[in-house]
Design an enzyme around this catalytic site. Structure first.
Site, PDB file in Angstrom:
ATOM      1  N   GLY A 239       0.869  -1.357   0.095  1.00 15.65           N
ATOM      2  CA  GLY A 239      -0.058   0.049   0.023  1.00 15.65           C
ATOM      3  C   GLY A 239       0.838   1.127   0.112  1.00 15.65           C
ATOM      4  O   GLY A 239       2.141   1.121  -0.392  1.00 15.65           O
ATOM      5  N   ASP A 240       0.238   2.307   0.333  1.00 17.10           N
ATOM      6  CA  ASP A 240       0.768   3.610   0.543  1.00 17.10           C
ATOM      7  C   ASP A 240       1.878   3.779   1.439  1.00 17.10           C
ATOM      8  O   ASP A 240       3.132   4.619   1.187  1.00 17.10           O
ATOM      9  CB  ASP A 240      -0.115   4.656   0.677  1.00 17.10           C
ATOM     10  CG  ASP A 240      -1.060   5.006  -0.345  1.00 17.10           C
ATOM     11  OD1 ASP A 240      -0.715   4.567  -1.550  1.00 17.10           O
ATOM     12  OD2 ASP A 240      -2.199   5.565  -0.165  1.00 17.10           O
ATOM     13  N   GLY A 241       2.044   3.001   2.652  1.00 24.90           N
ATOM     14  CA  GLY A 241       3.028   2.759   3.531  1.00 24.90           C
ATOM     15  C   GLY A 241       4.414   2.451   2.805  1.00 24.90           C
ATOM     16  O   GLY A 241       5.388   2.756   3.299  1.00 24.90           O
TER      17      GLY A 241
ATOM     18  N   ARG B 125     -10.843   0.949  12.128  1.00 24.22           N
ATOM     19  CA  ARG B 125     -10.337   2.076  13.097  1.00 24.22           C
ATOM     20  C   ARG B 125     -10.514   3.402  12.475  1.00 24.22           C
ATOM     21  O   ARG B 125     -10.686   4.433  13.119  1.00 24.22           O
ATOM     22  CB  ARG B 125      -9.158   1.546  13.643  1.00 24.22           C
ATOM     23  CG  ARG B 125      -7.869   1.919  12.686  1.00 24.22           C
ATOM     24  CD  ARG B 125      -6.701   1.310  13.234  1.00 24.22           C
ATOM     25  NE  ARG B 125      -5.402   1.604  12.371  1.00 24.22           N
ATOM     26  CZ  ARG B 125      -5.012   0.527  11.498  1.00 24.22           C
ATOM     27  NH1 ARG B 125      -5.658  -0.504  11.362  1.00 24.22           N
ATOM     28  NH2 ARG B 125      -3.941   0.815  10.752  1.00 24.22           N
TER      29      ARG B 125
END
Length: 572
Positions: free
Chosen positions: A222-224, A336
């Site tokens: 992903g973006d991380g 979350r």
């Protein structure tokens, strides 16, 4: 455009019909040869005129009657000689009987190419031509391979990092089942590293990776994960060129290696904003054809100390609070973010501070115009060239300048803010197709600074809802947006580091008390900066935009064909 000379032309057999097949330096074209009497064996026959394209059911390369097809040489993935005899071998599986006309043409070759599908998706399609002579078949294969070898922008050796824990933990499976076979088909060799802990890819790129032997770096996640690759690659480039990253005024050296993104995370904002869809096959095909999309990168500093790089969103206030709260609820999974977003909206905290920024002048485009950054974006090309020829001077700001006044080209604004956002791209995603700043550009050397002043909960909700609608989200009295090259933010009462540390410690103490006693309604003095999904340790920061510092294996979002818009009323 100058007409390209033919390299090869033959009459070949395709699906029981003869086609005039020709190849030049730009296109591979095959056009059916009209016959007085047409025989169609198997499938559906559409009696359309030559050159007619039926928008919903027509597929290129399937050999329908009276059709002509062209494929750009740059979008041919591979060509291989086909062993026709192998098709008739009995391997215990159900097989279709070969046509008699094919038996008379025992030599064949298959061309794999990019086919555009629905909603920015790319797919790998095959077309098989049958030849009467083996020498002619080999001539076609060798000629096409020669054209592909001349495409120097295509990668031949890639370094691949796979995050097995991101998103739904499907990164390894996605790569092995969907991406690796395409790389093999295109004769791309890879070195694959499955990351074992956070920042594994970043640290490996900084120190151990032999980057000279690769044509690009690919991240599956992903973006991380993408942020890790950017930090490792940019830091390594600056170190190798003797550039001090701790100096905010230092001009950074652009990275030579391109970065590919195979989306496999919980959020894939970067991929969505540069390709138009989060699809592993589409991203893999962009890598294979060797696309190159430049992208701006923001550097974030605090007191002449480098903190992080940002490529999408820097958010203080609302988005910072959402991330800080969600980090304490990781056990909830992706849910979350929704929970923390709702909770943060209800708390409705605002923060006092001073924002000073250097507006981008003499450029094309504004944050509120109707232009969108698309493939071949003229604004990115123009402003990028302008930035490289005449980089703006770094001016010092006077802290005593009042709101709406200018000092050395800088503007200073003080106030109470619910959110301060800096969007270096549209930040579009499936949940918000337009993004935080729909007119932001990927590579124009600027970022869109969005200031949301203190307002009622109802008005702030109106602003948030406009991220998912077609209305102008900046058309509100408490929202302003500026296209800037640099900006600073200083929270109120931040006189010194020691005082800030003391206040931060006090904030932690009293925020713990507030969590233990929900009836307490005190408002915190500081928020946190959300930097591409990571929390920054300081509230006072300096941000500078570095024009076209990195390049992706992408070409920007392509405009949709007209017939797709007509078939999909929601797209109009």
């Amino acid at each position: 455009m100058e007409k390209q000379p033919r390299l090869l032309a033959s009459q070949l057999l395709l699906k029981n019909s003869f086609f005039e097949v020709s190849l030049n330096g730009v296109l591979l074209t095959w056009k059916e040869i009209p016959t007085k009497k047409k025989r169609v064996s198997g499938g559906i026959h559409y009696p359309f005129k030559v050159g007619f394209c039926f928008p919903k059911f027509h597929r290129r390369g399937k050999g329908e009657s009276g059709t002509s097809h062209s494929v750009s040489v740059s979008e041919i993935l591979a060509v291989r000689e086909l062993d026709v005899d192998s098709k008739t071998k009995d391997d215990g599986r159900w097989q279709k009987m070969p046509q008699k006309s094919t038996e008379a043409y025992p030599y064949a070759f298959t061309v794999s190419y990019v086919e555009r599908a629905w909603q920015h998706r790319w797919r790998c399609s095959d077309v098989t031509f049958h030849c009467l002579e083996g020498a002619l078949c080999q001539q076609w294969v060798q000629t096409i391979r020669g054209q592909l070898a001349a495409l120097t922008s295509r990668p031949k050796h890639l370094l691949v990092y796979i995050n097995p824990y991101g998103g739904k933990q499907q990164g390894k499976c996605i790569y092995e089942q969907k991406v690796a076979p395409l790389f093999t088909c295109a004769s791309i060799s890879t070195d694959v590293i499955v990351t074992e802990h956070a920042n594994h890819a970043r640290d490996h790129l900084r120190t151990e990776a032999e980057l000279k032997q690769y044509d690009g770096v690919v991240c599956v996640g992903g973006d991380g994960m993408f942020s890790e690759i950017v930090h490792g690659l940019v830091s390594r480039t600056q170190r190798d060129n003797g550039v001090d990253q701790n100096s905010p005024e230092e001009k950074l050296v652009p990275c030579t290696l391109r970065i590919g993104i195979i989306p496999a995370g919980s959020t894939d904002c970067i991929c969505y904003a540069t390709v138009g869809i989060n699809d592993p096959v589409t991203s893999a095909l962009h890598i294979i054809v060797g696309d190159a999309q430049p992208m701006d990168v923001c550097s974030v500093h605090h007191n002449n100390t480098f903190l992080r790089y940002s490529v999408s969103l820097l958010g203080y206030g609302f988005y910072g609070d959402v991330l800080a709260d969600s980090e304490r609820k990781r056990w909830m999974g992706p849910a979350r973010y929704d929970f923390s977003g709702f909770k943060t909206f209800l708390t409705h905290h605002y923060y006092e501070g001073t924002v000073s920024f250097l507006p981008a002048t003499d450029i094309l485009g504004t944050p509120r115009d109707k232009t969108r950054c698309r493939a071949g974006c003229f604004i990115c090309q123009h402003n990028g060239q302008l930035y490289s020829e005449d980089a703006p001077e770094i001016c010092k700001t006077d802290p005593d300048v009042s709101d709406s006044e200018y000092e050395g080209g800088w503007r200073v604004i003080r106030g109470k803010f619910l959110a301060i956002n800096a969007a270096s791209m549209s930040c579009a995603c499936p949940r918000s197709p337009k993004g935080l700043s729909p007119a932001a550009h990927l590579a124009d050397g600027t970022t869109d600074l969005i200031l949301v002043r203190k307002c009622s909960r109802f008005n702030f909700l109106r602003h948030l809802l406009r991220h998912t609608s077609k209305y102008d989200q900046f058309d509100m009295t408490f929202v302003e947006v500026h296209r800037v090259r640099r900006f600073h933010f200083t929270p109120r009462h931040c006189q010194s580091d020691s005082e800030l540390d003391l206040r931060e410690n006090g904030k932690r103490l009293f925020s713990q008390i507030c969590r233990d006693h929900p009836a307490c309604s005190c408002s915190p003095a500081y928020s946190s900066w959300n930097c591409d999904g990571e929390i920054l340790p300081h509230a006072a920061i300096e941000v500078g935009v570095h024009c076209q510092l990195i390049k992706l294996f992408a070409r920007g979002i392509e405009e949709q064909p007209v017939f797709e818009d007509l078939a999909n009323p929601c797209a109009i």
